[in-house]
Scaffold this active site. Structure first.
Site, mmCIF file in Angstrom:
data_model
loop_
_atom_site.group_PDB
_atom_site.id
_atom_site.type_symbol
_atom_site.label_atom_id
_atom_site.label_comp_id
_atom_site.label_asym_id
_atom_site.label_seq_id
_atom_site.Cartn_x
_atom_site.Cartn_y
_atom_site.Cartn_z
ATOM 1 N N GLU B 268 0.802 -1.229 0.000
ATOM 2 C CA GLU B 268 0.000 0.000 0.000
ATOM 3 C C GLU B 268 0.833 1.277 0.000
ATOM 4 O OE1 GLU B 268 -3.324 -0.036 2.640
ATOM 5 O OE2 GLU B 268 -3.932 -2.055 2.061
ATOM 6 N N GLY B 269 1.916 1.280 -0.758
ATOM 7 C CA GLY B 269 2.701 2.506 -0.873
ATOM 8 C C GLY B 269 3.577 2.793 0.328
ATOM 9 N N THR B 270 3.528 1.939 1.330
ATOM 10 C CA THR B 270 4.494 2.057 2.413
ATOM 11 C C THR B 270 5.731 1.267 1.972
ATOM 12 O OG1 THR B 270 3.593 0.131 3.522
ATOM 13 C CG2 THR B 270 2.700 2.250 4.162
ATOM 14 N N PHE B 271 6.840 1.385 2.637
ATOM 15 C CA PHE B 271 8.114 0.699 2.338
ATOM 16 C C PHE B 271 8.783 1.241 1.062
ATOM 17 C CE2 PHE B 271 5.249 -2.875 3.823
ATOM 18 C CZ PHE B 271 5.547 -2.709 5.158
ATOM 19 N N GLY B 272 8.009 1.473 0.001
ATOM 20 C CA GLY B 272 8.613 1.896 -1.257
ATOM 21 C C GLY B 272 7.567 2.008 -2.353
ATOM 22 N N VAL B 273 8.044 2.223 -3.565
ATOM 23 C CA VAL B 273 7.180 2.426 -4.725
ATOM 24 C C VAL B 273 7.352 1.249 -5.672
ATOM 25 C CG1 VAL B 273 6.640 3.943 -6.670
ATOM 26 C CG2 VAL B 273 7.541 4.922 -4.540
ATOM 27 N N ILE B 274 6.282 0.547 -5.944
ATOM 28 C CA ILE B 274 6.319 -0.515 -6.953
ATOM 29 C C ILE B 274 6.446 0.150 -8.314
ATOM 30 C CG2 ILE B 274 4.993 -2.375 -8.029
ATOM 31 C CD1 ILE B 274 3.653 -2.795 -5.242
ATOM 32 N N ARG B 395 -23.624 5.107 -8.095
ATOM 33 C CA ARG B 395 -23.403 5.703 -6.769
ATOM 34 C C ARG B 395 -23.342 7.235 -6.870
ATOM 35 N NH1 ARG B 395 -17.869 5.127 -3.364
ATOM 36 N NH2 ARG B 395 -17.164 5.776 -5.436
ATOM 37 N N TYR B 456 -19.533 -9.425 0.042
ATOM 38 C CA TYR B 456 -19.482 -8.048 -0.434
ATOM 39 C C TYR B 456 -20.836 -7.406 -0.146
ATOM 40 C CZ TYR B 456 -18.134 -4.217 -3.569
ATOM 41 O OH TYR B 456 -17.788 -3.006 -4.089
#
Lengths: 539, 539
Positions: B268-274, B395, B456
């Site tokens: 989820e954008g923590t640690f680094g950028v894929i 929606r 869901y």
């Protein structure tokens, strides 16, 4: 201190594979083959008996033993000579060659916890007293993961999990079963069979390995094409670390951050001790349909297996021997040395409810036939099935006859498969030539995936003088070749101490730093299995 | 500074879902349904136009912008009012309600790197200058993972990956394709279709989401029964972290320690950028066989889906609406409000080569029929297919009409499915009752696994006064209920900021400590997406 408690399991030979009652001499076909390939091998000097071996590492001092006995009971701490040697390593060929030496290393004591709390207590004592802990399941490791390596610590505790055995919970709706991690695969299958289910995980080590060991090593089994490798079977784990216990795998298909179950699959006794394993199971298959197929060569055979894997027609087992392996019928242990066919032979099994198994067989058969495969007598596949756990016994007989025999494995994409096979074969041949050892190199595809496959090599060689050192040189060359050719350092034997020097090439320095960071967090004293998996220093 | 560069992709409405050209009013059937369920809803006050919104957080100072421009070029740094608001969050209903406020928060600038090196350079600058970085793919996040949260830092850079787009490599033998992470799903499918292949990942966000986003969030798609969730499709990743780059996924079926690819799936954008995603692909299916099935109730229908998942008969799609969802034909967007059938309707799709797809359909059909299912007109399934990406547009129309509408999801084992459904439905009903909001709660099984399934939920409610605060209370109660009932906090929407407070219940304090340890190692300054995934403090 007492001897190990009785257990329904059969203890393996300390200096060989498996059930001592199954040990045998060399079959005639193998003898002829060996003479043809290697010439006459001089018999090695007789191996010492267990009681004759000198252990060069001291047992734990009494104060340590007393502290451990406080945690698990006096009956479950053993620093006896024989028990220590029984926990001195795994079952690779180098392990077995070391068992033939007069002086050997061994853990300082063997401890048998009877509960998860006792595991935690042992880790706490080890941390306080400066002892390394090597978790011990079935003892079938083949990459040095059971080395009694103290690292910076005073001594080594072998943590034998055999008392943490048995089925904990069974859910016939979800088709899930939770086991204590020390449960052996046969014990798990027996418990499940009574409920009409099976796990269906059959690695070569099946008869002795434990579910915790499968999880720690990311095991693959012979039926993994159908039921998935052990990674895919695991739905939950409990792990006791020196700083806390994890209970992972809350729900199938979670997206709640990184899947931490997958962190401990492949953790190899570092970070903590896997104490419980929850697995997906399936009903005992109604039908088991064996088939053998013949391909004109390995390239066309591999292409056929690729098509099956990519279409997902659903075989339980599908494996392909190369020309050399087919020529010696290695896959049919009872027939080794008799060339049953030319080309490359494949073993295929479909399982399931009768109608579904039949439909799957037909779908696979269409693909194999379309790719040039020809059906062969099913007895070839049935004899593979019959002999599937016998190869390691044969290795014992070879070693006793002075013939070096070892296996190694890797994996890559389908597009890189033949280049990798050539690179590994070349490195083996060149390395053994440098050692002036005649040899025979055999290979099969043991596991298939949509994007690639594993290659499993069997080597027999006339490595006579200093075979341990000679094989270390050869294996190092092979590992370098695997890395250079884009393969993985292991498809299912794991990293252990033997492959740890190559792990940085596989996952990079940042990957190694991740392993070390989690290690420092969960095991700040670094007591868990030093030297296995995580290389000691980053280049 | 300039405006964002042109791109073939369609920018989503800043205050709603999707392509502005697709926006529509409420269909007649929906209006009638709403009146019957909720009574008349008062129209909300008109939303401000983009240019009218005041941004309460300042743009980055010129010195920061100049430093970032040095890294990526002046044309690719934008601190303009409109662009900042376009990167101010995701597309959850609370996100859209916040877009209706006169004053809003936004990142201090939007930066568009054009290469992996530029990503690394931006992270270095952000670390030096004390700026947080929020990676931004398609902008379709629904759990608060795109909040412009500076954490302890001076400001926020939104790192928009749209320039890192396109196919990098394609391997038709291994059936693998490598893409830049900012490639949208439609762009990936277009590129693959030209080669005769498809990825086959169709989440609701398909039209706008990126492959990097799918990986970071552990996305599931509508075809995941057949092709696996995105987790299962990914064979490799490249990740740029503040302290180094990882190139992971060396071979299929590796056992070389923990699978680090799985660490970054869900990161989820923590640690680094894929920055790159390598995926398994498959030939464009020759046959696509839609079917609709009717079950007398949700329990028998769920049991039928369970049998299919456990036997592995191979549907590409299999989903089951509960009685309430079936009654309003929610699964057939064009027909909402018209009860097409009683009981519970299921949509089933089989794909593949014609013969195999047919065989799979027959195998699934036998199971469904045996479990009490009755075939229904295939047009029910075809109309689901036709409308599958239209629900979010609906929606928007609901919100514009003053009707609150939101979805949430979880998963559990088959044996716990009905208890979890009752717990979530109960928490929703009680929570909305406390808010004095009439409501309708609909549910379907969206994904199946051998051991369990996802649930869901769609909620429409007459939440009029302070809907943001009211829904926060309701959702908090639902999350507590999910945890108490053994569900996961998310099956595919992810953790983000919204679910982070519940993550410790899911993975334990030791699990949280693992996330923090890797964060501290790879991102010691803590600049990567503060507040998302990893909760700020351990209880």
């Amino acid at each position: 201190m007492s001897t190990l408690p009785e257990d329904e399991r059969i203890d393996m030979r300390w200096d060989g594979w498996g059930d001592p009652a199954m040990a045998h001499g060399l079959p005639g076909g193998v003898k002829l083959l060996l003479t043809a390939v290697l010439g006459r091998s001089p018999k090695p000097p007789p191996a010492p008996r267990l009681a004759e071996v000198t252990i060069s590492t001291p047992p734990l001092p009494d104060a340590d033993l007393a502290a451990l006995a406080d945690a698990v009971g006096e009956a479950h701490v053993d620093a006896g000579h024989d028990v220590r040697l029984l926990h001195a390593g795994g079952k690779s060929t180098p392990d077995l060659l070391r068992r033939r030496q007069a002086e050997q290393v061994a853990p300082g004591a063997v401890v048998l916890p009877g509960s998860e709390d006792e595991v935690a207590a042992v880790l706490a004592i080890a941390g306080e007293r400066g002892l390394a802990v090597v978790p011990f399941g079935g003892g079938t490791a083949v990459t040095g993961g059971l080395e009694p390596d103290a690292g910076p610590h005073r001594g080594v505790v072998s943590l034998d999990l055999r008392r943490l055995s048995g089925l904990i919970a069974f859910d016939d709706v979800a088709q899930e079963a939770a086991f204590h991690a020390g449960t052996t695969a046969p014990a798990a299958e027996t418990a499940l069979a009574e409920l009409g289910f099976e796990l269906g995980h059959f690695p070569q080590s099946f008869e002795f390995a434990t579910l915790g060991g499968f999880a720690a090593m990311r095991s693959s089994g012979q039926n993994s094409a159908g039921y998935g490798r052990f990674d895919a079977m695991v739905t939950g784990l409990r792990v006791v670390t020196p700083t806390g216990t994890l209970d992972l795998g809350r729900a199938p298909g979670s997206a709640a951050g990184p899947d931490l179950v997958r962190w401990f699959l492949g953790s190899e006794g570092t970070f903590g001790v896997i104490t419980q394993v929850r697995v997906r199971v399936h009903p005992v298959p109604e039908a088991r349909l064996f088939e053998a197929w013949i391909f004109s060569g390995f390239v066309s055979g591999a292409d056929a297996l690729r098509r099956v894997a990519q279409l997902g027609t659903g075989p339980t087992v599908i494996r392909l021997s190369d020309e050399d392996e087919t020529a010696v019928s290695l896959a049919q242990v009872g027939n080794i040395g008799k060339a049953l066919t030319k080309g490359c032979s494949a073993v295929v099994l479909h399982e399931g409810p009768a109608e579904l198994a039949k439909a799957r067989r037909e779908a696979t058969g269409r693909v194999l036939r379309g790719a040039g495969g020809k059906p062969a007598a099913a007895r070839l596949a049935e004899s593979w099935d019959h002999g599937r756990f016998r190869a390691p016994y044969l290795r014992d007989a070879l070693l006793a006859a002075g013939v070096f025999c070892e296996t190694l494995e890797t994996a890559t994409t389908w597009s890189n498969l033949h280049a990798l096979k050539a690179a590994v074969t070349g490195a083996l041949a060149e390395g053994l030539a440098e050692e002036r050892a005649k040899n025979r190199i055999l290979c099969h595809i043991s596991h298939v995936y949509p994007t690639g496959a594993s290659l499993y090599f069997t080597v027999i060689a006339g490595l006579v003088a200093e075979p341990l050192e000679a094989w270390r040189r050869v294996k190092s060359r092979v590992n370098d070749a695997i890395m250079a050719a884009g393969g993985t350092i292991s498809h299912h034997h794991g990293v252990g101490a033997d492959h740890a020097p190559w792990l940085e090439q596989e996952i990079g320095s940042a990957g190694i730093r991740m392993l070390r960071a989690v290690q420092a967090e969960l095991d700040p004293a670094g007591i868990m299995n030093p030297g296995a998996l995580v290389p000691r220093s980053v280049r």
